[in-house]
Design a protein around this motif. Structure first.
Motif, PDB file in Angstrom:
ATOM      1  N   PHE A 291       0.902  -1.227  -0.191  1.00  0.00           N
ATOM      2  CA  PHE A 291      -0.078  -0.125   0.039  1.00  0.00           C
ATOM      3  C   PHE A 291       0.764   1.278   0.207  1.00  0.00           C
ATOM      4  O   PHE A 291       0.568   2.334  -0.665  1.00  0.00           O
ATOM      5  N   SER A 292       1.871   1.143   0.787  1.00  0.00           N
ATOM      6  CA  SER A 292       2.734   2.457   1.156  1.00  0.00           C
ATOM      7  C   SER A 292       3.441   2.737  -0.402  1.00  0.00           C
ATOM      8  O   SER A 292       3.549   3.810  -0.926  1.00  0.00           O
ATOM      9  N   ASN A 293       3.987   1.660  -1.006  1.00  0.00           N
ATOM     10  CA  ASN A 293       4.561   1.770  -2.530  1.00  0.00           C
ATOM     11  C   ASN A 293       3.751   2.421  -3.398  1.00  0.00           C
ATOM     12  O   ASN A 293       4.148   3.072  -4.265  1.00  0.00           O
ATOM     13  N   TYR A 294       2.423   1.713  -3.418  1.00  0.00           N
ATOM     14  CA  TYR A 294       1.513   2.115  -4.352  1.00  0.00           C
ATOM     15  C   TYR A 294       0.941   3.666  -4.193  1.00  0.00           C
ATOM     16  O   TYR A 294       0.923   4.364  -5.168  1.00  0.00           O
ATOM     17  N   PHE A 295       0.788   4.174  -2.922  1.00  0.00           N
ATOM     18  CA  PHE A 295       0.478   5.639  -2.671  1.00  0.00           C
ATOM     19  C   PHE A 295       1.577   6.157  -2.831  1.00  0.00           C
ATOM     20  O   PHE A 295       1.498   7.234  -3.725  1.00  0.00           O
ATOM     21  N   LYS A 296       2.864   5.881  -2.688  1.00  0.00           N
ATOM     22  CA  LYS A 296       3.816   6.946  -3.166  1.00  0.00           C
ATOM     23  C   LYS A 296       4.157   7.007  -4.611  1.00  0.00           C
ATOM     24  O   LYS A 296       4.620   8.051  -5.127  1.00  0.00           O
ATOM     25  N   LYS A 297       4.068   6.009  -5.454  1.00  0.00           N
ATOM     26  CA  LYS A 297       4.029   5.972  -6.664  1.00  0.00           C
ATOM     27  C   LYS A 297       3.022   7.052  -7.361  1.00  0.00           C
ATOM     28  O   LYS A 297       3.445   7.720  -8.589  1.00  0.00           O
ATOM     29  N   TYR A 298       1.920   7.290  -6.701  1.00  0.00           N
ATOM     30  CA  TYR A 298       0.862   8.125  -7.485  1.00  0.00           C
ATOM     31  C   TYR A 298       0.610   9.113  -6.728  1.00  0.00           C
ATOM     32  O   TYR A 298      -0.048  10.241  -7.450  1.00  0.00           O
ATOM     33  N   THR A 299       1.514   9.539  -5.668  1.00  0.00           N
ATOM     34  CA  THR A 299       1.230  11.006  -4.941  1.00  0.00           C
ATOM     35  C   THR A 299       2.876  11.428  -4.682  1.00  0.00           C
ATOM     36  O   THR A 299       2.990  12.663  -4.267  1.00  0.00           O
ATOM     37  N   ASP A 300       3.848  10.741  -4.854  1.00  0.00           N
ATOM     38  CA  ASP A 300       5.109  11.091  -4.856  1.00  0.00           C
ATOM     39  C   ASP A 300       5.429  11.347  -2.883  1.00  0.00           C
ATOM     40  O   ASP A 300       6.541  11.985  -2.556  1.00  0.00           O
ATOM     41  N   THR A 301       4.760  10.718  -2.253  1.00  0.00           N
ATOM     42  CA  THR A 301       5.012  10.847  -0.891  1.00  0.00           C
ATOM     43  C   THR A 301       4.354   9.258  -0.148  1.00  0.00           C
ATOM     44  O   THR A 301       3.476   8.804  -0.964  1.00  0.00           O
ATOM     45  N   THR A 302       4.648   9.187   0.907  1.00  0.00           N
ATOM     46  CA  THR A 302       4.222   8.044   1.662  1.00  0.00           C
ATOM     47  C   THR A 302       2.982   8.438   2.357  1.00  0.00           C
ATOM     48  O   THR A 302       2.811   9.173   2.865  1.00  0.00           O
ATOM     49  N   PRO A 303       2.197   7.078   2.810  1.00  0.00           N
ATOM     50  CA  PRO A 303       1.169   7.736   3.793  1.00  0.00           C
ATOM     51  C   PRO A 303       1.515   8.044   4.894  1.00  0.00           C
ATOM     52  O   PRO A 303       0.727   9.039   5.549  1.00  0.00           O
ATOM     53  N   VAL A 304       2.551   7.578   5.554  1.00  0.00           N
ATOM     54  CA  VAL A 304       2.951   8.263   6.895  1.00  0.00           C
ATOM     55  C   VAL A 304       3.483   9.743   6.641  1.00  0.00           C
ATOM     56  O   VAL A 304       2.781  10.443   7.513  1.00  0.00           O
ATOM     57  N   LEU A 305       4.123  10.140   5.617  1.00  0.00           N
ATOM     58  CA  LEU A 305       4.410  11.519   5.664  1.00  0.00           C
ATOM     59  C   LEU A 305       3.288  12.370   5.162  1.00  0.00           C
ATOM     60  O   LEU A 305       3.267  13.497   5.346  1.00  0.00           O
ATOM     61  N   TYR A 306       2.304  11.605   4.441  1.00  0.00           N
ATOM     62  CA  TYR A 306       1.296  12.363   4.027  1.00  0.00           C
ATOM     63  C   TYR A 306       0.456  12.855   5.201  1.00  0.00           C
ATOM     64  O   TYR A 306      -0.095  13.915   5.442  1.00  0.00           O
ATOM     65  N   ARG A 307       0.245  11.673   6.122  1.00  0.00           N
ATOM     66  CA  ARG A 307      -0.641  11.977   7.368  1.00  0.00           C
ATOM     67  C   ARG A 307       0.270  12.978   8.339  1.00  0.00           C
ATOM     68  O   ARG A 307      -0.374  13.989   8.955  1.00  0.00           O
ATOM     69  N   LYS A 308       1.506  12.924   8.234  1.00  0.00           N
ATOM     70  CA  LYS A 308       2.377  13.765   9.140  1.00  0.00           C
ATOM     71  C   LYS A 308       2.029  15.152   8.661  1.00  0.00           C
ATOM     72  O   LYS A 308       2.114  16.048   9.549  1.00  0.00           O
ATOM     73  N   HIS A 309       2.140  15.141   7.604  1.00  0.00           N
ATOM     74  CA  HIS A 309       2.051  16.519   6.842  1.00  0.00           C
ATOM     75  C   HIS A 309       0.718  17.412   7.167  1.00  0.00           C
ATOM     76  O   HIS A 309       0.501  18.419   7.643  1.00  0.00           O
ATOM     77  N   LEU A 310      -0.440  16.446   7.493  1.00  0.00           N
ATOM     78  CA  LEU A 310      -1.618  16.989   7.487  1.00  0.00           C
ATOM     79  C   LEU A 310      -1.656  17.268   9.217  1.00  0.00           C
ATOM     80  O   LEU A 310      -2.708  17.885   9.824  1.00  0.00           O
ATOM     81  N   GLY A 311      -0.681  16.710  10.037  1.00  0.00           N
ATOM     82  CA  GLY A 311      -0.663  16.810  11.258  1.00  0.00           C
ATOM     83  C   GLY A 311      -1.725  16.062  12.278  1.00  0.00           C
ATOM     84  O   GLY A 311      -2.118  16.475  13.492  1.00  0.00           O
ATOM     85  N   THR A 312      -2.185  14.928  11.749  1.00  0.00           N
ATOM     86  CA  THR A 312      -2.818  13.996  12.494  1.00  0.00           C
ATOM     87  C   THR A 312      -2.108  13.352  13.616  1.00  0.00           C
ATOM     88  O   THR A 312      -2.669  13.026  14.622  1.00  0.00           O
ATOM     89  N   GLY A 313      -0.956  13.047  13.292  1.00  0.00           N
ATOM     90  CA  GLY A 313      -0.128  12.408  14.347  1.00  0.00           C
ATOM     91  C   GLY A 313      -0.498  11.020  14.604  1.00  0.00           C
ATOM     92  O   GLY A 313       0.099  10.195  15.458  1.00  0.00           O
ATOM     93  N   VAL A 314      -1.118  10.382  13.494  1.00  0.00           N
ATOM     94  CA  VAL A 314      -1.562   8.970  13.701  1.00  0.00           C
ATOM     95  C   VAL A 314      -0.807   8.066  12.615  1.00  0.00           C
ATOM     96  O   VAL A 314      -0.490   8.577  11.447  1.00  0.00           O
ATOM     97  N   SER A 315      -0.124   6.851  12.893  1.00  0.00           N
ATOM     98  CA  SER A 315       0.588   6.095  12.054  1.00  0.00           C
ATOM     99  C   SER A 315      -0.322   4.952  11.955  1.00  0.00           C
ATOM    100  O   SER A 315      -1.253   4.534  12.223  1.00  0.00           O
TER     101      SER A 315
END
Length: 315
Positions: A291-315
């Motif tokens: 899932f992480s590789n798939y997400f990064k392929k189409y968004t240029d970021t990982t789910p963890v970094l995407y969520r971190k950027h949003l400031g949710t603090g959940v992993s």
């Protein structure tokens, strides 16, 4: 004035900035970090008349014409703009437009992600007309159009504010606007009737796609549909389904599936405290790493970094 570039086929735009840059229109009033835009067209078109080239737009558009004259074309649908007109299009169509006079016209555009994240989580269930392949423009009585005006003007005001809740405020105002649209000229809308066989296939595919991902997110479905599954739903050969979808929308079935998967992933990452592993499971990924590789392929970021950027603090 005409803005046209020679090309073998119509260009495709994923957002309004790409669209306007190609047409040579100013983009300084558009927030490049937001999937939502609203502006007065008279602030953009300094010189009239203006005629665009034919293009495909992969975003939603709403046009509120209180006072203006021009012409819009969507696929085979063409109409002259008149005062008190509301016009809506969804992604994937061939479009072009002309403007002869712009006194008071507002354009709203947004992505599917913005709709789902800020307007309504079950946007297409609540407002099925958003899946319509083509919808004619509607000319309203002045008194009826006047009910819409304060809504889009308030959205315009919020768009240029610095509020940390800007998108949520805009989203809630847009819910009211969509309800008014639904009340006044889609109350008798039949989502199945679209005029011809290809239109029905597109409509059924979009509805099945939306329903399936809703069931995935709630745990009612455990396996992600592939192109063959969507073809089976309509008793069609997958090659035929793909040909119809690609011809009518400009995107293949597989691209629709990818876009929907990423949209749902972003929505879950932003709007819930669901662990990433569980999100991966809900979207049909056997491994979190996949899932992480798939997400990064189409968004240029990982789910963890995407969520971190949003400031949710959940992993």
């Amino acid at each position: 004035m005409t803005r046209q570039k020679a090309t073998d086929r119509p260009p495709v735009f994923n957002n309004l900035i790409e669209n306007y840059e190609y047409l040579g229109l100013p983009v300084d009033l558009i927030d490049p970090k937001n999937d939502f835009t609203i502006h007065k067209l008279m602030d953009i078109h300094g010189e009239l008349p203006f005629k665009s080239c034919v293009y495909r737009a992969n975003f939603y558009s709403f046009l509120f014409i209180k006072d203006g004259e021009g012409r819009y074309t969507t696929d085979d649908l063409e109409f002259n703009t008149k005062p008190n007109t509301i016009y809506f299009t969804n992604p994937g169509h061939y479009k072009s437009f002309e403007w002869y006079c712009l006194k008071e016209v507002y354009l709203v555009t947004m992505s599917e992600s913005f709709l789902k994240e800020n307007v309504h989580a079950n946007i297409f269930e609540e407002f099925p007309f958003l899946l319509a392949e083509t919808v004619p423009a509607r000319v309203l009585e002045p008194a009826v159009f006047a009910e819409f005006e304060p809504l889009y003007l308030q959205i315009y005001k919020e768009y240029f504010s610095n509020s940390p809740y800007k998108n949520k405020i805009i989203g809630n105002l847009f819910v009211v606007l969509l309800l008014k649209i639904k009340e006044y000229f889609w109350e008798d809308y039949n989502p199945i009737y679209e005029g011809n066989r290809s239109s029905q296939i597109v409509k059924n595919f979009k509805r099945t796609l939306e329903k399936h991902y809703r069931e995935l997110s709630t745990g009612k479905a455990k396996r992600v549909f592939r192109a063959q599954d969507y073809a089976n739903e309509q008793n069609l050969h997958p090659n035929y389904l793909n040909n119809v979808i690609k011809t009518k929308t400009g995107k293949s079935v597989s691209t629709w599936i990818i876009d929907k998967t990423i949209t749902e992933a972003k929505s879950l990452l932003q709007n819930s405290a669901t662990p990433i592993k569980q999100i991966a499971d809900q979207l049909g990924f056997a491994e979190t790493a996949h899932f992480s590789n798939y997400f990064k392929k189409y968004t240029d970021t990982t789910p963890v970094l995407y969520r971190k950027h949003l400031g949710t603090g959940v992993s």
